[in-house]
Design a protein around this motif. Structure first.
Motif, PDB file in Angstrom:
ATOM      1  N   UNK A  23       1.479  21.986   2.453  1.00 27.80           N
ATOM      2  CA  UNK A  23       1.852  20.934   2.701  1.00 27.80           C
ATOM      3  C   UNK A  23       1.318  19.610   2.616  1.00 27.80           C
ATOM      4  N   UNK A  24       2.149  18.965   2.862  1.00 27.27           N
ATOM      5  CA  UNK A  24       1.650  17.713   3.210  1.00 27.27           C
ATOM      6  C   UNK A  24       1.880  16.700   4.117  1.00 27.27           C
ATOM      7  N   UNK A  25       1.358  16.061   5.195  1.00 26.15           N
ATOM      8  CA  UNK A  25       2.497  15.382   6.241  1.00 26.15           C
ATOM      9  C   UNK A  25       2.583  13.614   5.506  1.00 26.15           C
ATOM     10  N   UNK A 354       7.867  19.815   0.815  1.00 24.32           N
ATOM     11  CA  UNK A 354       6.551  19.798   1.057  1.00 24.32           C
ATOM     12  C   UNK A 354       5.959  19.602   1.102  1.00 24.32           C
TER      13      UNK A 354
ATOM     14  N   UNK B 552       5.681  16.542  11.495  1.00 30.72           N
ATOM     15  CA  UNK B 552       4.859  15.286  10.347  1.00 30.72           C
ATOM     16  C   UNK B 552       5.625  15.782   8.592  1.00 30.72           C
ATOM     17  N   UNK B 553       5.598  17.572   8.693  1.00 31.43           N
ATOM     18  CA  UNK B 553       5.831  17.582   7.443  1.00 31.43           C
ATOM     19  C   UNK B 553       7.366  17.754   7.033  1.00 31.43           C
ATOM     20  N   UNK B 554       8.096  18.095   6.003  1.00 35.16           N
ATOM     21  CA  UNK B 554       9.133  17.988   6.010  1.00 35.16           C
ATOM     22  C   UNK B 554       9.844  19.054   6.060  1.00 35.16           C
ATOM     23  N   UNK B 555       9.805  20.019   6.220  1.00 36.22           N
ATOM     24  CA  UNK B 555      10.729  21.577   5.954  1.00 36.22           C
ATOM     25  C   UNK B 555      11.030  21.475   7.426  1.00 36.22           C
TER      26      UNK B 555
END
Lengths: 634, 634
Positions: A23-25, A354, B552-555
């Motif tokens: 996962x990336x910020x 993600x 800061x993540x998309x989840x």
């Protein structure tokens, strides 16, 4: 326990993770700004690489009317380059007007209203899908021209390239676009050199190469207007993608408007030179369509021979065409997210995953393009009649939108600007009509059906979201929440630690708890088991009554749902159904449990005002139990 | 609203309902008792129909050694009929000993211990699967012998018959077995008449028929012992199914033991006569194996010619073989349910479905048989070497079990009875070893691997259930449930009627409620939206705090799970996560909702001591809201 389970599930999950990355910020993916030279690979590959199929499309149409008609390649290309010039000037104005990115959807929504913007959106969806399919098919055609032995595997190679591009986009490309610079430069400079060699030393290399067809020169006879229009509209597929820079203005370094306009001009010049140069060479060498070898490949072979440079260029063309397909993957998911935010597509399309990419849009594009590629068996020429209609519809709408924009805002010299965009709108509008008329039976009908189809879909979805918005009272302040006393219903099958666990949690929620057990009458000794459980229950005395539900049918969920419905008829209470689940520590062991929780949850899904709840008790032996519910204490 | 949804879902569901019928009560399916004549179609079809492939299996083996060896058909058949006689006498004793039904699994569990019973169970699973595959393949072979034009579609026809039998069994056959009487009688009487005609009028019909191969008589040379053993073991496939009557004693009318024994004797006599008769005719007419036409079909054509009677018999044979496959569908699901009750198979196999049948067992058998039929392309002879091993293993185990049984109970004349069963056990045991040795390389290895494979599976599953039983404390009385104060966490995305609905339900559960909202930092204006929601929340003031979770993540699920974990570290409270779900009234509309409830429920599944709950708010406009939560009231 979670670790063990993750280890079990890990086989597929970790392969997938390795493919798409962790996962990336959000801040990891904020892209750096680009310069005009970088703008070419990042935003103009689609337009530049269309030289790989545009000239060929013209030649194929003309050749159908006999070798004489091939002489028209040059004049038709000149007309197309003139149209290109108009488009480039028009889009430089779009950049001025919409420095925050002016896609056809945004421009027409702002100036022409929702109807026009939906037409633009539908046309763009068709366009992006076709760009992917055409680019990949053309890339594979370049490869099979150089290596004919590969041609039986055309469709497979198309799908492999599509899969690679899809996975790369699901990873999120980030700064990787910068790596596109080298192949793009090799492609541009290489092709310009090849054209120059062809123009300067025509005699030295004039001898026919093996595998190149020379059409004998025949006096030009009368060729029908329809044929010329058909060839022109086929060639206009070379103009697809010139709008991309105007869409991507925010990605440029400051002064971004100036840099973007410079990139647009650069693109126009290079593309125009390439198209004209290739047309001159095709005319001079009488290049005709040839099965198994593209026109571009024939010209390259004529100019430089089939040596290492030819093979390097062929591979480069395949690569940049795959990268051109990639730019559509940058476009459609963003467009879909805008449509989703405007409630024209499922909201899912506006959710980043993600890797901070709009995964549903990427998957949709991949599936649509894959279906297209399989349907046409990877043949570019079958796709060409479908192509360009969507693009030119977008061109027409954004140019028309600009005219309205200038008329509304009236900046200095607005009449001149409006006239320029008006010219662009008129030219592309006429071209769109020509495309539809001349290529209707050859496949354009697909687009003529698909665009209204998408518009219908968008409006259906929009109407639904509007209705839901009203029902949910979005934008209003709702009344105060209403509170009721609660009863918890716990389905049990036996007196066990799981029952104790669930009853404990239920009593925490409310002192009013009812345990229910379903007994199937007469069948398989179910009644005796029930009596045994009732005796044990009395012995245990958990402070909660056990209600036995008798049924003559086999369904366990049905009697519980009926019981709840009857209960709610007689009591004005909040009903919570708390379903105990014993969770094994390995995935395969889950098949050993009857998933009554799923069946019951599903049966309760459509019951409003009933809370269906699940409590999980792990079955491993690690200490996950703060309440000390371990063997020995029970 | 539930109606609308059911209407939408109804397309597939109602087609399925039409196929399998409405739910049944247990009392609807209690079968009526049967008489000896009815016992033949209900319990003996498998055995009787094996005349369609047993003699053929012998002839194919012998023919491989040359035409001379075919003369051995008759002596080998006599040996097989002798074995049949031993088996019939043995099983009449099994009926005496186990009047409640003595399948090999039950008998060996009672007398030989768990190990032997698992061997029996594994052998029976293999046997049932092979019976289905062999019967269907033989039925289709009878059909293609009569109508050669159908033979290219052999596999398709096999699968269609399998599908029909599967669906009929998912419906539950109930009294339909009674309808088997007519075709069974036509089959038995018709075949006996054909044999009689063949024996009485050999000269009249002795002329070769078209499509019938006559092997010229050659003096018998030395034939190897191995060949004889191979032919014998192949022919023993004709004895499969003689145990079925002993398994089904409870289904007979009183005096059921007497009636069952009479049926067993009847079966033995008919089968013996048929086998001997066919062998005599095959020997007399020198029938050899023939591609595209079965041995039985050849004999029928020789005896009565290819007239209407021949075609009626061919169709009848196909039908009774399909019905014979059907009897396995009566066996395996019941066996699987017994194994599941003894914790050797997933408990799912012991659950009756809507139609009171053990659906998982039926599906499993259908899939296994389908795979087998596809693997051998519907060819009976490829399956024969796999067949009979499982059956004879079962024979051996139940006969041996009976010896132990007589020795333990010592009724009058027990020595004689034990000797008789001992003879049966010895004969079938030797036969089993012969089968494995002679047919190992021709396919028997599959069974030799499959049986231990199933046993391994059974023991793995059994060990798991034992462990779970201990962990769940089954059979013990657990401690009193423990109670804690409860906090309810409600994920929200906006101030709306849905939020009000969920908060109301949450407050009904506990006065301690926390609403949580996830904000993705920096991305797509999420922060502004969050601020807007917070302002609206303050204005609304539902009496519940709104906690904003930054990520800061998309989840979306991840921050909520982290929040819950942290909360539980600091508070010893019962945590309920109440997820609001807006349920649209049409199925297609569900794709327009982000199914965060599924994602979150799934993420919480492995968290013990957290109750994950879902509350559904319908979105239609019908009045399902007792709390008056309608547009206009909010």
């Amino acid at each position: 326990m979670a670790d063990t389970e993750q280890r079990d599930r890990g086989v597929t999950a970790s392969v997938w993770r390795a493919l798409v990355g962790p996962p990336l910020r959000w801040r990891d993916v904020t892209t750096q700004r680009i310069t005009p030279v970088e703008g070419l690979p990042a935003l103009s590959l689609d337009a530049l690489t269309s030289v790989a199929y545009g000239p060929e499309a013209i030649i194929v149409v003309l050749a159908a009317a006999g070798a004489t008609a091939l002489h028209l390649v040059l004049p038709i290309t000149i007309a197309i380059v003139l149209l290109l010039a108009i488009l480039v000037f028009s889009y430089r104005q779009v950049i001025d007007a919409y420095p925050n990115g002016g896609g056809a959807y945004a421009v027409s929504r702002a100036n022409l209203g929702h109807g026009a913007s939906l037409v633009a959106a539908a046309a763009l969806v068709v366009d992006y899908t076709l760009t992917v399919a055409v680019s990949i098919a053309a890339g594979v055609a370049a490869l099979t021209s150089a290596f004919p032995v590969l041609s039986p595997d055309t469709v497979v190679m198309c799908l492999v390239i599509l899969a690679v591009v899809t996975v790369l986009n699901l990873r999120g490309l980030g700064d990787a676009a910068r790596a596109f610079l080298l192949p793009t430069m090799v492609f541009i400079i290489g092709l310009l050199i090849i054209i120059a060699i062809g123009l300067i030393h025509p005699l030295a290399l004039h001898a026919p190469q093996p595998g190149v067809s020379l059409v004998p020169r025949v006096p030009l006879e009368a060729v029908s207007v329809l044929l010329i229009l058909k060839a022109f509209s086929a060639g206009c597929s070379a103009l697809t993608g010139v709008e991309a820079i105007a869409n991507g203005v925010p990605q440029f370094k400051e002064p971004r408007v100036k840099r973007a306009k410079r990139t647009e001009a650069l693109l126009g010049s290079i593309l125009g030179v390439m198209l004209l140069g290739l047309a001159v060479l095709a005319d001079r060498w009488h290049v005709g369509p040839r099965s198994g070898q593209t026109v571009l490949s024939q010209i390259m072979a004529m100019a430089i021979g089939r040596n290492w440079a030819y093979y390097v260029m062929s591979l480069t063309i395949t690569l940049v065409l795959a990268l051109a397909a990639n730019t559509s993957f940058g476009g459609l998911p963003v467009l879909a997210s805008l449509l989703a935010k405007d409630h024209y597509l499922p909201h899912l399309f506006a959710l980043r995953d993600d890797r901070q990419v709009f995964a549903p849009g990427i998957w949709t594009l991949a599936v649509l393009a894959g279906v297209l590629l399989i349907a046409v068996r990877g043949n570019v020429l079958t796709l060409i009649p479908l192509f360009a209609i969507g693009v030119f519809t977008g061109f027409t709408l954004s140019q028309s939108g600009l005219v309205v924009h200038w008329w509304r805002t009236r900046p200095p010299r607005w009449e001149f600007r409006a006239a320029l965009n008006g010219l662009g709108a008129a030219a592309t509008g006429v071209a769109t009509v020509v495309f539809i008329l001349t290529k209707f039976t050859e496949g354009a009908w697909v687009v003529v059906i698909a665009v209204p189809g998408f518009i219908f879909l968008f409006t259906r979805i929009h109407r639904y979201y509007l209705r839901v918005g009203v029902e949910l009272g979005l934008g209003e302040i709702p009344g105060k929440p209403e509170v009721k006393p609660t009863v918890v219903i716990v389905p049990v099958v036996a007196v066990s630690r799981l029952a104790r666990y669930a009853i404990g949690h239920a009593l925490s929620i409310s002192p009013h708890v009812v345990a229910v057990m379903v007994v199937q009458e007469d069948a398989d000794g179910s009644a005796e088991r029930a009596q045994h459980v009732q005796q044990q229950w009395a012995q245990w005395d958990p402070g909660v009554p056990l209600k036995v539900l008798h049924t003559e049918y086999a369904s366990v969920a049905e009697p519980i749902v009926t019981f709840i419905d009857e209960f709610r008829e007689h009591h004005d209470k909040e009903v919570v159904v708390l379903i105990p689940v014993a969770l094994p520590d390995r995935l395969w062991e889950q098949v050993l449990h009857n998933h009554i929780d799923f069946i019951l949850t599903n049966a309760l899904r459509t019951r409003p005002d009933v809370i269906s709840a699940r409590i999980t008790m792990p079955l491993d032996g690690d200490d996950h139990h703060p309440d000390g519910d371990r063997p020995g204490t029970g």
